[in-house]
Write a protein that holds these residues in place. Structure first.
Motif, PDB file in Angstrom:
ATOM      1  N   GLN A 146      24.057  74.017  12.457  1.00 57.05           N
ATOM      2  CA  GLN A 146      24.525  73.233  13.613  1.00 57.05           C
ATOM      3  C   GLN A 146      25.962  73.599  14.000  1.00 57.05           C
ATOM      4  OE1 GLN A 146      23.848  69.040  12.851  1.00 57.05           O
ATOM      5  NE2 GLN A 146      21.679  69.221  13.357  1.00 57.05           N
ATOM      6  N   HIS A 147      26.205  74.895  14.219  1.00 56.96           N
ATOM      7  CA  HIS A 147      27.561  75.346  14.519  1.00 56.96           C
ATOM      8  C   HIS A 147      28.071  74.885  15.885  1.00 56.96           C
ATOM      9  CE1 HIS A 147      24.799  78.592  15.700  1.00 56.96           C
ATOM     10  NE2 HIS A 147      25.572  78.668  16.756  1.00 56.96           N
ATOM     11  N   ASP A 148      27.258  74.143  16.615  1.00 61.31           N
ATOM     12  CA  ASP A 148      27.718  73.555  17.868  1.00 61.31           C
ATOM     13  C   ASP A 148      28.108  72.084  17.695  1.00 61.31           C
ATOM     14  OD1 ASP A 148      25.102  72.770  17.350  1.00 61.31           O
ATOM     15  OD2 ASP A 148      24.515  72.751  19.455  1.00 61.31           O
ATOM     16  N   ARG A 149      28.052  71.592  16.472  1.00 59.52           N
ATOM     17  CA  ARG A 149      28.365  70.187  16.176  1.00 59.52           C
ATOM     18  C   ARG A 149      29.698  70.100  15.422  1.00 59.52           C
ATOM     19  NH1 ARG A 149      24.878  66.098  12.426  1.00 59.52           N
ATOM     20  NH2 ARG A 149      26.105  64.253  12.889  1.00 59.52           N
ATOM     21  N   GLY A 150      30.538  69.159  15.822  1.00 58.40           N
ATOM     22  CA  GLY A 150      31.854  69.023  15.220  1.00 58.40           C
ATOM     23  C   GLY A 150      31.886  68.063  14.044  1.00 58.40           C
ATOM     24  N   PHE A 151      32.712  68.421  13.066  1.00 60.57           N
ATOM     25  CA  PHE A 151      32.955  67.601  11.883  1.00 60.57           C
ATOM     26  C   PHE A 151      34.459  67.540  11.688  1.00 60.57           C
ATOM     27  CE2 PHE A 151      28.808  69.400  11.501  1.00 60.57           C
ATOM     28  CZ  PHE A 151      28.036  68.413  10.927  1.00 60.57           C
ATOM     29  N   VAL A 152      34.994  66.340  11.584  1.00 54.40           N
ATOM     30  CA  VAL A 152      36.419  66.183  11.328  1.00 54.40           C
ATOM     31  C   VAL A 152      36.575  65.658   9.905  1.00 54.40           C
ATOM     32  CG1 VAL A 152      38.591  65.133  12.047  1.00 54.40           C
ATOM     33  CG2 VAL A 152      36.860  65.725  13.772  1.00 54.40           C
ATOM     34  N   LEU A 153      37.108  66.508   9.041  1.00 52.94           N
ATOM     35  CA  LEU A 153      37.428  66.140   7.669  1.00 52.94           C
ATOM     36  C   LEU A 153      38.866  65.633   7.716  1.00 52.94           C
ATOM     37  CD1 LEU A 153      36.330  66.305   4.733  1.00 52.94           C
ATOM     38  CD2 LEU A 153      37.361  68.588   4.606  1.00 52.94           C
ATOM     39  N   HIS A 154      39.091  64.380   7.306  1.00 59.56           N
ATOM     40  CA  HIS A 154      40.420  63.795   7.517  1.00 59.56           C
ATOM     41  C   HIS A 154      40.800  62.804   6.429  1.00 59.56           C
ATOM     42  CE1 HIS A 154      38.729  59.956   9.162  1.00 59.56           C
ATOM     43  NE2 HIS A 154      37.789  60.749   9.640  1.00 59.56           N
ATOM     44  N   THR A 155      42.111  62.548   6.361  1.00 60.33           N
ATOM     45  CA  THR A 155      42.599  61.503   5.479  1.00 60.33           C
ATOM     46  C   THR A 155      42.031  60.179   5.975  1.00 60.33           C
ATOM     47  OG1 THR A 155      44.623  61.450   6.811  1.00 60.33           O
ATOM     48  CG2 THR A 155      44.709  62.692   4.740  1.00 60.33           C
ATOM     49  N   LEU A 186      39.667  60.361   1.555  1.00 59.60           N
ATOM     50  CA  LEU A 186      39.097  61.366   2.445  1.00 59.60           C
ATOM     51  C   LEU A 186      37.830  60.858   3.123  1.00 59.60           C
ATOM     52  CD1 LEU A 186      39.790  64.365   3.085  1.00 59.60           C
ATOM     53  CD2 LEU A 186      38.214  64.998   1.271  1.00 59.60           C
ATOM     54  N   MET A 187      37.697  61.209   4.396  1.00 60.32           N
ATOM     55  CA  MET A 187      36.512  60.833   5.178  1.00 60.32           C
ATOM     56  C   MET A 187      36.074  62.029   6.009  1.00 60.32           C
ATOM     57  SD  MET A 187      37.822  57.126   6.616  1.00 60.32           S
ATOM     58  CE  MET A 187      36.251  56.542   7.214  1.00 60.32           C
ATOM     59  N   VAL A 188      34.842  61.983   6.473  1.00 61.98           N
ATOM     60  CA  VAL A 188      34.362  62.926   7.469  1.00 61.98           C
ATOM     61  C   VAL A 188      33.809  62.102   8.630  1.00 61.98           C
ATOM     62  CG1 VAL A 188      32.038  63.235   6.482  1.00 61.98           C
ATOM     63  CG2 VAL A 188      33.016  65.024   7.919  1.00 61.98           C
ATOM     64  N   THR A 189      34.195  62.489   9.831  1.00 63.63           N
ATOM     65  CA  THR A 189      33.755  61.784  11.037  1.00 63.63           C
ATOM     66  C   THR A 189      33.054  62.776  11.949  1.00 63.63           C
ATOM     67  OG1 THR A 189      35.535  60.159  10.882  1.00 63.63           O
ATOM     68  CG2 THR A 189      34.531  60.446  13.050  1.00 63.63           C
ATOM     69  N   THR A 190      31.910  62.349  12.472  1.00 64.99           N
ATOM     70  CA  THR A 190      31.125  63.219  13.351  1.00 64.99           C
ATOM     71  C   THR A 190      31.029  62.676  14.777  1.00 64.99           C
ATOM     72  OG1 THR A 190      29.087  62.126  12.635  1.00 64.99           O
ATOM     73  CG2 THR A 190      29.736  64.137  11.460  1.00 64.99           C
ATOM     74  N   SER A 191      31.583  61.504  15.024  1.00 64.96           N
ATOM     75  CA  SER A 191      31.491  60.921  16.367  1.00 64.96           C
ATOM     76  C   SER A 191      32.629  61.426  17.256  1.00 64.96           C
ATOM     77  CB  SER A 191      31.502  59.394  16.288  1.00 64.96           C
ATOM     78  OG  SER A 191      32.603  58.940  15.534  1.00 64.96           O
ATOM     79  N   LYS A 192      32.357  61.499  18.533  1.00 63.76           N
ATOM     80  CA  LYS A 192      33.287  62.043  19.516  1.00 63.76           C
ATOM     81  C   LYS A 192      34.559  61.199  19.658  1.00 63.76           C
ATOM     82  CE  LYS A 192      33.180  63.748  24.285  1.00 63.76           C
ATOM     83  NZ  LYS A 192      32.361  63.867  25.499  1.00 63.76           N
ATOM     84  N   ASP A 193      34.499  59.913  19.299  1.00 69.68           N
ATOM     85  CA  ASP A 193      35.651  59.031  19.508  1.00 69.68           C
ATOM     86  C   ASP A 193      36.908  59.500  18.775  1.00 69.68           C
ATOM     87  OD1 ASP A 193      34.407  58.325  17.096  1.00 69.68           O
ATOM     88  OD2 ASP A 193      34.641  56.165  17.400  1.00 69.68           O
ATOM     89  N   ILE A 194      36.767  60.189  17.645  1.00 73.44           N
ATOM     90  CA  ILE A 194      37.947  60.666  16.920  1.00 73.44           C
ATOM     91  C   ILE A 194      38.680  61.752  17.707  1.00 73.44           C
ATOM     92  CG2 ILE A 194      36.768  62.453  15.547  1.00 73.44           C
ATOM     93  CD1 ILE A 194      38.625  61.601  13.195  1.00 73.44           C
ATOM     94  N   LEU A 195      37.964  62.495  18.533  1.00 68.68           N
ATOM     95  CA  LEU A 195      38.582  63.592  19.286  1.00 68.68           C
ATOM     96  C   LEU A 195      39.653  63.096  20.252  1.00 68.68           C
ATOM     97  CD1 LEU A 195      35.428  65.767  20.063  1.00 68.68           C
ATOM     98  CD2 LEU A 195      37.067  65.998  18.165  1.00 68.68           C
ATOM     99  N   PHE A 196      39.481  61.892  20.763  1.00 72.73           N
ATOM    100  CA  PHE A 196      40.462  61.316  21.686  1.00 72.73           C
ATOM    101  C   PHE A 196      41.794  61.031  20.987  1.00 72.73           C
ATOM    102  CE2 PHE A 196      36.385  60.485  23.635  1.00 72.73           C
ATOM    103  CZ  PHE A 196      36.606  60.818  24.962  1.00 72.73           C
ATOM    104  N   ASP A 197      41.770  60.864  19.658  1.00 71.84           N
ATOM    105  CA  ASP A 197      42.969  60.515  18.900  1.00 71.84           C
ATOM    106  C   ASP A 197      43.712  61.711  18.312  1.00 71.84           C
ATOM    107  OD1 ASP A 197      42.494  57.853  19.344  1.00 71.84           O
ATOM    108  OD2 ASP A 197      41.868  57.389  17.291  1.00 71.84           O
ATOM    109  N   LEU A 198      43.081  62.867  18.201  1.00 74.67           N
ATOM    110  CA  LEU A 198      43.621  63.963  17.396  1.00 74.67           C
ATOM    111  C   LEU A 198      45.024  64.411  17.767  1.00 74.67           C
ATOM    112  CD1 LEU A 198      40.526  66.239  16.723  1.00 74.67           C
ATOM    113  CD2 LEU A 198      41.524  64.447  15.266  1.00 74.67           C
ATOM    114  N   THR A 199      45.403  64.336  19.015  1.00 74.21           N
ATOM    115  CA  THR A 199      46.751  64.774  19.414  1.00 74.21           C
ATOM    116  C   THR A 199      47.668  63.596  19.744  1.00 74.21           C
ATOM    117  OG1 THR A 199      46.150  65.042  21.744  1.00 74.21           O
ATOM    118  CG2 THR A 199      45.846  66.968  20.303  1.00 74.21           C
ATOM    119  N   THR A 200      47.290  62.408  19.290  1.00 72.70           N
ATOM    120  CA  THR A 200      48.098  61.206  19.558  1.00 72.70           C
ATOM    121  C   THR A 200      48.627  60.622  18.254  1.00 72.70           C
ATOM    122  OG1 THR A 200      46.337  59.560  19.333  1.00 72.70           O
ATOM    123  CG2 THR A 200      46.509  60.700  21.473  1.00 72.70           C
TER     124      THR A 200
END
Length: 185
Positions: free
Chosen positions: A77-86, A101-115
């Motif tokens: 699933q190389h078209d699916r994003g995984f965010v490994l994060h504190t 440590l957590m892994v998040t697969t939902s799009k909502d985390i993407l809105f926060d990444l640069t904030t």
């Protein structure tokens, strides 16, 4: 069955599959049905900002996170994003991997990444590595992987180029000392 969850799989020199050559894979889940992990040290020629732009998500161009490389997390699933994060609660699809440590697969985390709302540290990966029941154990027996407990400082505090050697060094050996030959008594 021994679980390798919260461990690193360090590719042995003989493992020459381009997806896994000199890789360090964080094992997110391992049970009697198989295993799932994320390669943490194979950066793509894509930055977080590029991905957010493609998804039409507004981002802070001044944030150091915007210039971070997205990783090739594995061949599945190389078209699916995984965010490994504190650890940071509040996303719609997250899994605790350990206390820190957590892994998040939902799009909502993407809105926060640069904030300022972003997790303290993160790696964004596309795809994951997966193994069927018994497959990972066989690959370890075949000398494809070294297995060590995961270390968040290797995940987040080193450059991608440093991770394989640093993970290997935790065994007290240098990478040149590794052989591609396997032996079983």
């Amino acid at each position: 069955m021994q679980s390798f969850q919260n461990h690193f799989l360090i590719a042995m020199p003989a493992l020459d599959d381009p997806m896994f050559k000199r890789s360090v894979t964080y094992v997110c889940e391992h049970n009697d049905e198989g295993a799932m992990g994320i390669v943490i040290n194979h950066p793509l020629d894509v930055k977080v900002a590029d991905l957010l732009k493609q998804l039409q998500i507004e981002f802070n161009t001044d944030s150091p996170a915007a210039t971070a490389h997205v990783c090739a997390g594995g061949p599945v699933q190389h078209d699916r994003g995984f965010v490994l994060h504190t650890a940071k609660e509040g996303y719609s699809s997250s899994m605790h991997l350990n206390n820190e440590l957590m892994v998040t697969t939902s799009k909502d985390i993407l809105f926060d990444l640069t904030t300022e709302h972003a997790p303290e540290k993160f790696i964004l990966a596309l795809g994951y590595a997966g193994w069927t029941a018994g497959q990972l154990e066989q690959e370890i027996a075949d000398n494809s992987w070294l297995v060590i407990p995961a270390d968040n400082s290797i995940i987040f505090d080193l450059t991608h180029a440093e991770k394989w050697q640093s993970a290997t060094a935790t065994f007290g050996i240098k990478t040149w000392q590794l052989t591609s030959e396997a032996g079983h008594a």
